[in-house]
Design an enzyme around this catalytic site. Structure first.
Site, PDB file in Angstrom:
ATOM      1  N   HIS A 236       5.116  -0.272   2.206  1.00 29.00           N
ATOM      2  CA  HIS A 236       5.511  -1.675   2.386  1.00 29.00           C
ATOM      3  C   HIS A 236       4.352  -2.635   2.181  1.00 29.00           C
ATOM      4  O   HIS A 236       4.406  -3.765   2.634  1.00 29.00           O
ATOM      5  CB  HIS A 236       6.079  -1.881   3.799  1.00 29.00           C
ATOM      6  CG  HIS A 236       7.270  -1.044   4.093  1.00 29.00           C
ATOM      7  ND1 HIS A 236       7.156   0.251   4.519  1.00 29.00           N
ATOM      8  CD2 HIS A 236       8.590  -1.314   3.995  1.00 29.00           C
ATOM      9  CE1 HIS A 236       8.376   0.745   4.687  1.00 29.00           C
ATOM     10  NE2 HIS A 236       9.262  -0.183   4.362  1.00 29.00           N
TER      11      HIS A 236
ATOM     12  N   GLU B 240      19.350  -3.401  -3.592  1.00 27.20           N
ATOM     13  CA  GLU B 240      18.573  -4.328  -4.424  1.00 27.20           C
ATOM     14  C   GLU B 240      19.014  -4.309  -5.878  1.00 27.20           C
ATOM     15  O   GLU B 240      19.161  -5.350  -6.516  1.00 27.20           O
ATOM     16  CB  GLU B 240      17.075  -4.012  -4.329  1.00 27.20           C
ATOM     17  CG  GLU B 240      16.400  -4.544  -3.092  1.00 27.20           C
ATOM     18  CD  GLU B 240      16.710  -3.759  -1.838  1.00 27.20           C
ATOM     19  OE1 GLU B 240      16.435  -4.249  -0.735  1.00 27.20           O
ATOM     20  OE2 GLU B 240      17.262  -2.639  -1.962  1.00 27.20           O
TER      21      GLU B 240
END
Length: 335
Positions: A134, A65
């Site tokens: 998450h 990322e």
């Protein structure tokens, strides 16, 4: 004249439509992220786009990322228009330095000479059964930072109109989607399905008119608020439901006008309570002209102040449900 055609479109298809139209409209637009190209997107948002536009415009990235968000920011600085997909916003924490320090601050630090027209998008907040790492909502994190625009769609119309507006904007935009809404169909008018349909960033929408209490939410809880409003309406309580659509800049004027009318405020969000979106709305109402119209303290409905549990029954109890909103409204109205 005949009524305009209305059709059912899922949020997934609305996002796909927006990407397709903007890729076609402007050759500077490209999409990058994990699984976006050959696999058609982890959530099938980019379905068919790689076949149509090829490797130059739809780019599969390694699992890094920090790396691909940095590439997106650099590309935006030289006037490309990257759309950077995070497989979930929880993973954007790996890249938060690029989003905040590189993207958000560059325009200001260059005295306006460097624009960064990048869109960071992907699912945000709780999905189902994916536990603590998450499941957090980043609306408050990114909404905190000057230099960013932050949008949070609910319906298919929101998703399409806000994504198109975000891609066309000359500033960095964070678009927080909900994985649990991707497969949900919403009615979309002919106008909303046209290629020029955009929703201005920074404008809330009143989804339901009411007179007794103002409910303000963003993303998936907007649907919960509408459900709670129909339950309460059977008991003679009419809720006005506001879909924020944008977290930053926040359309506080629409909320104020509603509070002046209803004299009561309940905010609803999936994120944590401390320093949350609801906390900001309450503070802004407290500081502004609508405060004198409140007949009772504002009430916040939020996610539980815990890391998200994995067990389903605990997860359900950690996310605002319709019954929690109904309870909060009754508390605000003292009934």
């Amino acid at each position: 004249s005949p009524p305009a055609a209305v059709s059912q479109v899922t949020v997934r298809d609305a996002l796909n439509q927006a990407l397709d139209e903007e890729l076609e409209r402007d050759e500077r637009v490209f999409l990058l992220g994990e699984e976006v190209a050959q696999y058609d997107g982890a959530y099938k948002i980019s379905r068919g786009l790689w076949k149509k536009y090829g490797d130059k415009r739809i780019i599969d990235t390694p699992i890094s990322e920090m790396g691909f968000a940095g590439i997106a920011v650099g590309a935006a600085m030289v006037w490309l228009r990257p759309v950077c997909e995070f497989m979930t916003f929880n993973f954007s924490m790996q890249a938060i330095d690029q989003v905040i320090n590189s993207a958000a601050k560059s325009c200001y630090m260059s005295a306006g000479s460097i624009s960064v027209p990048v869109v960071f998008r992907g699912p945000n907040g709780a999905s189902a059964g994916v536990a603590a790492q998450h499941s957090q909502c980043f609306a408050a994190w990114y909404g905190h930072c000057p230099g960013l625009k932050v949008v949070s769609p609910w319906s298919s119309e929101d998703a399409k109109g806000l994504l198109k507006a975000s891609i066309r904007d000359d500033n960095p935009v964070v678009m927080l989607e909900s994985e649990l809404l991707y497969g949900v169909p919403f009615e979309m008018s002919e106008q909303a399905q046209s290629k020029e349909f955009v929703i201005p960033i920074g404008k809330a929408k009143i989804e339901r008119q009411g007179t007794h209490v103002t409910l303000v939410a963003h993303s998936r809880p907007v649907g919960h608020c509408i459900e709670a409003a129909s339950v309460l309406s059977k008991e003679g309580v009419e809720c006005e439901v506001i879909n924020l659509r944008t977290i930053r800049p926040m359309d506080i004027e629409t909320v104020e006008a509603s509070v002046v009318k209803t004299n009561h405020l309940v905010t609803v969000e999936g994120g944590w309570p401390q320093f949350g979106v609801g906390a900001e709305i309450c503070a802004r109402i407290m500081e502004g002209p609508a405060f004198n119209y409140l007949d009772a303290p504002a009430v916040r409905v939020t996610g539980a102040d815990v890391p998200m549990p994995y067990a389903k029954i605990l997860e359900d109890n950690s996310i605002p449900q319709v019954k929690d909103i109904v309870f909060a409204v009754k508390k605000a109205l003292n009934i």
